[in-house]
Design a protein around this motif. Sequence first.
Motif, short mmCIF file in Angstrom:
data_model
loop_
_atom_site.label_atom_id
_atom_site.label_comp_id
_atom_site.label_asym_id
_atom_site.label_seq_id
_atom_site.Cartn_x
_atom_site.Cartn_y
_atom_site.Cartn_z
N UNK A 133 -24.24 17.24 13.89
CA UNK A 133 -25.03 17.88 12.84
C UNK A 133 -26.10 16.93 12.34
N UNK A 134 -27.21 17.52 11.88
CA UNK A 134 -28.30 16.74 11.33
C UNK A 134 -28.82 17.45 10.08
N UNK A 135 -29.02 16.70 9.03
CA UNK A 135 -29.56 17.27 7.80
C UNK A 135 -31.02 17.67 7.98
N UNK A 136 -31.52 18.46 7.06
CA UNK A 136 -32.91 18.88 7.08
C UNK A 136 -33.85 17.69 7.08
N UNK A 137 -33.53 16.69 6.30
CA UNK A 137 -34.37 15.50 6.22
C UNK A 137 -34.27 14.62 7.46
N UNK A 138 -33.21 14.84 8.24
CA UNK A 138 -32.97 13.96 9.39
C UNK A 138 -32.26 12.67 9.03
N UNK A 139 -32.01 12.47 7.73
CA UNK A 139 -31.41 11.22 7.30
C UNK A 139 -29.92 11.15 7.48
N UNK A 140 -29.27 12.29 7.60
CA UNK A 140 -27.82 12.32 7.80
C UNK A 140 -27.51 12.95 9.15
N UNK B 217 -28.21 17.35 2.86
CA UNK B 217 -27.00 18.13 3.15
C UNK B 217 -26.77 18.25 4.65
N UNK B 218 -25.50 18.16 5.04
CA UNK B 218 -25.11 18.37 6.43
C UNK B 218 -23.74 19.03 6.43
N UNK B 219 -23.39 19.64 7.54
CA UNK B 219 -22.17 20.45 7.59
C UNK B 219 -21.47 20.26 8.93
N UNK B 220 -20.18 20.01 8.87
CA UNK B 220 -19.40 19.85 10.10
C UNK B 220 -18.47 21.03 10.34
#
Length: 127
Positions: A50-57, A106-109
């Motif tokens: 998974x990757x957050x919208x920002x790409x940071x996570x 935000x990120x989701x697994x």
Amino acid sequence: QVQLEESGGGLVQPGGSLRLSCAASGRTFSRVAMGWFRQAPGKEREFVATMSYSGGNIHYADSVKGRFTISRDNAKNTVYLQMISLKPEDTAVYYCATKTTRFGSDYYTNGVDYDSWGQGTQVTVSS
């Protein structure tokens, strides 16, 4: 809602590589977290990356860490999954999914959190 279409699957020998793509259309792509999941025959769907919208996570399942890389190109509304050192146990249908988010980090697994899913692309690792 976001419409998703995966591509890039196929048959590859153990140790080989593939790059999956997931093209999005519909609602804005840049405000969504992205995920890749897979489902092998007779098994439950499982989280891959998974990757957050920002790409940071960015987070990966333990089984693919060091071998798979998720990335996104918001200008092309596309997310990628680069897979190297493939193993027979990586054989599955791979799905991309999106989740509209409020916060860029935000990120989701968990698959139940995702709003939209692609139709899947088959990856077969076999000699």
